[in-house]
Design an enzyme around this catalytic site. Sequence first.
Site, PDB file in Angstrom:
ATOM      1  CB  THR A  67      -1.029  -0.159   1.160  1.00  0.00           C
ATOM      2  OG1 THR A  67      -1.836   0.924   1.041  1.00  0.00           O
ATOM      3  CG2 THR A  67      -0.285   0.053   2.460  1.00  0.00           C
ATOM      4  CE  LYS A  71      -1.529   0.419  -3.669  1.00  0.00           C
ATOM      5  NZ  LYS A  71      -2.910   0.561  -3.855  1.00  0.00           N
ATOM      6  CG  ASN A  92      -2.963  -4.566  -5.041  1.00  0.00           C
ATOM      7  OD1 ASN A  92      -2.607  -5.443  -5.850  1.00  0.00           O
ATOM      8  ND2 ASN A  92      -4.226  -4.470  -4.826  1.00  0.00           N
ATOM      9  CG  ASP A 110      -5.577  -1.192  -5.791  1.00  0.00           C
ATOM     10  OD1 ASP A 110      -6.006  -1.952  -5.016  1.00  0.00           O
ATOM     11  OD2 ASP A 110      -4.765  -0.405  -5.846  1.00  0.00           O
ATOM     12  N   GLY A 136      -3.300   9.267  -9.399  1.00  0.00           N
ATOM     13  CA  GLY A 136      -1.826   8.647  -8.536  1.00  0.00           C
ATOM     14  C   GLY A 136      -2.018   7.065  -8.960  1.00  0.00           C
ATOM     15  CG  ASN A 158      -4.179  14.853 -10.546  1.00  0.00           C
ATOM     16  OD1 ASN A 158      -4.444  14.210  -9.617  1.00  0.00           O
ATOM     17  ND2 ASN A 158      -2.814  14.778 -10.510  1.00  0.00           N
ATOM     18  CG  MET A 225     -10.902   4.575  -4.773  1.00  0.00           C
ATOM     19  SD  MET A 225      -9.600   4.173  -5.534  1.00  0.00           S
ATOM     20  CE  MET A 225     -10.124   4.148  -7.287  1.00  0.00           C
ATOM     21  N   GLY A 248     -14.721   3.353   0.145  1.00  0.00           N
ATOM     22  CA  GLY A 248     -13.917   2.030  -0.439  1.00  0.00           C
ATOM     23  C   GLY A 248     -13.914   1.029   0.258  1.00  0.00           C
TER      24      GLY A 248
HETATM   25  P1  NDP Z   1      -1.133   8.280  -4.559  1.00  0.00           P
HETATM   26  O1  NDP Z   1      -0.203   9.121  -3.671  1.00  0.00           O
HETATM   27  O2  NDP Z   1      -0.490   7.660  -5.657  1.00  0.00           O
HETATM   28  O3  NDP Z   1      -2.003   9.669  -5.242  1.00  0.00           O
HETATM   29  C1  NDP Z   1      -2.587  10.596  -4.692  1.00  0.00           C
HETATM   30  C2  NDP Z   1      -3.433  11.294  -5.571  1.00  0.00           C
HETATM   31  O4  NDP Z   1      -4.094  12.416  -4.648  1.00  0.00           O
HETATM   32  C3  NDP Z   1      -3.067  12.105  -6.564  1.00  0.00           C
HETATM   33  O5  NDP Z   1      -3.802  12.320  -7.722  1.00  0.00           O
HETATM   34  C4  NDP Z   1      -2.804  13.599  -6.134  1.00  0.00           C
HETATM   35  O6  NDP Z   1      -2.599  14.893  -6.881  1.00  0.00           O
HETATM   36  C5  NDP Z   1      -4.084  13.758  -5.353  1.00  0.00           C
HETATM   37  N1  NDP Z   1      -3.929  14.550  -4.047  1.00  0.00           N
HETATM   38  C6  NDP Z   1      -3.028  14.376  -3.044  1.00  0.00           C
HETATM   39  N2  NDP Z   1      -3.398  15.649  -2.175  1.00  0.00           N
HETATM   40  C7  NDP Z   1      -4.174  16.404  -2.783  1.00  0.00           C
HETATM   41  C8  NDP Z   1      -5.048  17.526  -2.374  1.00  0.00           C
HETATM   42  N3  NDP Z   1      -4.530  18.303  -1.247  1.00  0.00           N
HETATM   43  N4  NDP Z   1      -5.953  18.013  -3.289  1.00  0.00           N
HETATM   44  C9  NDP Z   1      -6.318  17.136  -4.252  1.00  0.00           C
HETATM   45  N5  NDP Z   1      -5.395  16.216  -4.776  1.00  0.00           N
HETATM   46  C10 NDP Z   1      -4.470  15.658  -3.964  1.00  0.00           C
HETATM   47  O7  NDP Z   1      -2.140   7.542  -3.593  1.00  0.00           O
HETATM   48  P2  NDP Z   1      -3.081   6.377  -4.377  1.00  0.00           P
HETATM   49  O8  NDP Z   1      -3.541   6.755  -5.751  1.00  0.00           O
HETATM   50  O9  NDP Z   1      -2.391   5.158  -4.283  1.00  0.00           O
HETATM   51  O10 NDP Z   1      -4.109   6.267  -3.277  1.00  0.00           O
HETATM   52  C11 NDP Z   1      -5.414   7.116  -3.251  1.00  0.00           C
HETATM   53  C12 NDP Z   1      -6.433   7.008  -2.408  1.00  0.00           C
HETATM   54  O11 NDP Z   1      -7.170   5.706  -2.578  1.00  0.00           O
HETATM   55  C13 NDP Z   1      -5.831   6.881  -0.934  1.00  0.00           C
HETATM   56  O12 NDP Z   1      -6.674   7.326  -0.017  1.00  0.00           O
HETATM   57  C14 NDP Z   1      -5.990   5.229  -0.823  1.00  0.00           C
HETATM   58  O13 NDP Z   1      -5.926   4.857   0.615  1.00  0.00           O
HETATM   59  C15 NDP Z   1      -7.207   4.813  -1.578  1.00  0.00           C
HETATM   60  N6  NDP Z   1      -7.036   3.496  -2.139  1.00  0.00           N
HETATM   61  C16 NDP Z   1      -8.335   2.921  -1.484  1.00  0.00           C
HETATM   62  C17 NDP Z   1      -8.242   1.494  -1.887  1.00  0.00           C
HETATM   63  C18 NDP Z   1      -9.158   0.601  -1.506  1.00  0.00           C
HETATM   64  O14 NDP Z   1      -9.319  -0.777  -1.428  1.00  0.00           O
HETATM   65  N7  NDP Z   1     -10.309   0.964  -1.095  1.00  0.00           N
HETATM   66  C19 NDP Z   1      -7.007   0.780  -2.771  1.00  0.00           C
HETATM   67  C20 NDP Z   1      -6.186   1.929  -3.361  1.00  0.00           C
HETATM   68  C21 NDP Z   1      -6.202   3.018  -2.857  1.00  0.00           C
HETATM   69  P3  NDP Z   1      -1.211  15.095  -7.512  1.00  0.00           P
HETATM   70  O15 NDP Z   1      -0.826  14.257  -8.710  1.00  0.00           O
HETATM   71  O16 NDP Z   1      -1.654  16.611  -8.189  1.00  0.00           O
HETATM   72  O17 NDP Z   1      -0.362  15.361  -6.283  1.00  0.00           O
END
Ligand code: NDP
Length: 281
Positions: A67, A71, A92, A110, A136, A158, A225, A248
């Site tokens: 996690t 990843k 994952n 996922d 992300g 994004n 999520m 999620g």
């Molecule tokens: P990443 O760190 O890879 O990506 C984070 C994303 O959030 C990016 O698009 C980033 O934008 C954006 N972001 C971060 N801070 C802000 C903010 N303040 N305002 C707006 N956008 C923001 O994380 P993951 O993609 O791995 O995970 C994302 C979420 O999904 C997490 O909460 C995770 O727990 C959840 N998740 C849940 C799963 C489930 O099974 N329920 C499985 C996988 C994930 P930028 O690119 O501009 O920085």
Amino acid sequence: MAAHTALARYGVIGNPIGHSRSPFIHQAFAEQTGITLEYTAILAPLDGFEATVAAFRQQGGRGLNVTVPFKAQAFALCNHLSDQAARAGAVNTLIFPDDPHGPIQGDNTDGVGLLRDLAFHGITVQGKKILLLGAGGAARGVLAPLLAEQPALLLIANRHKQTAAALSADFADLAPKTPLTACALDAIPAEPFDLIINATSTGLSDTQLPLPDAVIHANTVVYDMAYGAEPTVFMRWGQARGAQAFDGLGMLVEQAAMSFYRWHGLTPDTRPLRHLLSTTQ
Ligand code: NDP
């Protein structure tokens, strides 16, 4: 002397990791299917992912869920990748052979987890207008399975627009019939969407995403999520505008079931656990 058989070792690795429900979920799946295993939460130092994985394998580790924030590093560690993981650029689920130096397989469950949870809630994707917030690892993981369902259109929004644009370019070949576009989070058009998925990591924070009210119509579903004891800020934002909202937790259970299948060749019934988790959060 009785032979001592070590328990098969599995775990979830991340930083932070204390909040993870995965040990509970995998132990429940193991009990349901009659498998004996050990599944623990493993905190890896931010600069020590590879070393922590190597030590786990030396101690008989056979599989890891991965996690935030590892990843992409897990992806880089793999010798063989599933199609889903190769597309996502993120892993994952790590699968280790007996030999602690043998080749590592990587998968990304996922996307399957999200699609199965949407189906559980009776939500279809085909022909729908979808807004995906975030670009992300999680967004990357779910994009191919979403596009495979042939939505009417899919807009990725994004905070950093260029990341969304790169993501849409990477997946454009998968959806020749689905308009796949990208924009900045603060430039989402004021037009209605059927399904809005929050894949940003703002889920459990107080951050209010800059979304126009007009993205919600009478039958819009919002899906975060993230999951917690209470509805997230994003879910409450949608509910206040008349949308049906889901967190999620079901996705977590379904992606775990798919990982369990990859390790043990058995598909657990997720319904009892869904019920249990929803009443014990
Ligand atoms: P990443 O760190 O890879 O990506 C984070 C994303 O959030 C990016 O698009 C980033 O934008 C954006 N972001 C971060 N801070 C802000 C903010 N303040 N305002 C707006 N956008 C923001 O994380 P993951 O993609 O791995 O995970 C994302 C979420 O999904 C997490 O909460 C995770 O727990 C959840 N998740 C849940 C799963 C489930 O099974 N329920 C499985 C996988 C994930 P930028 O690119 O501009 O920085």
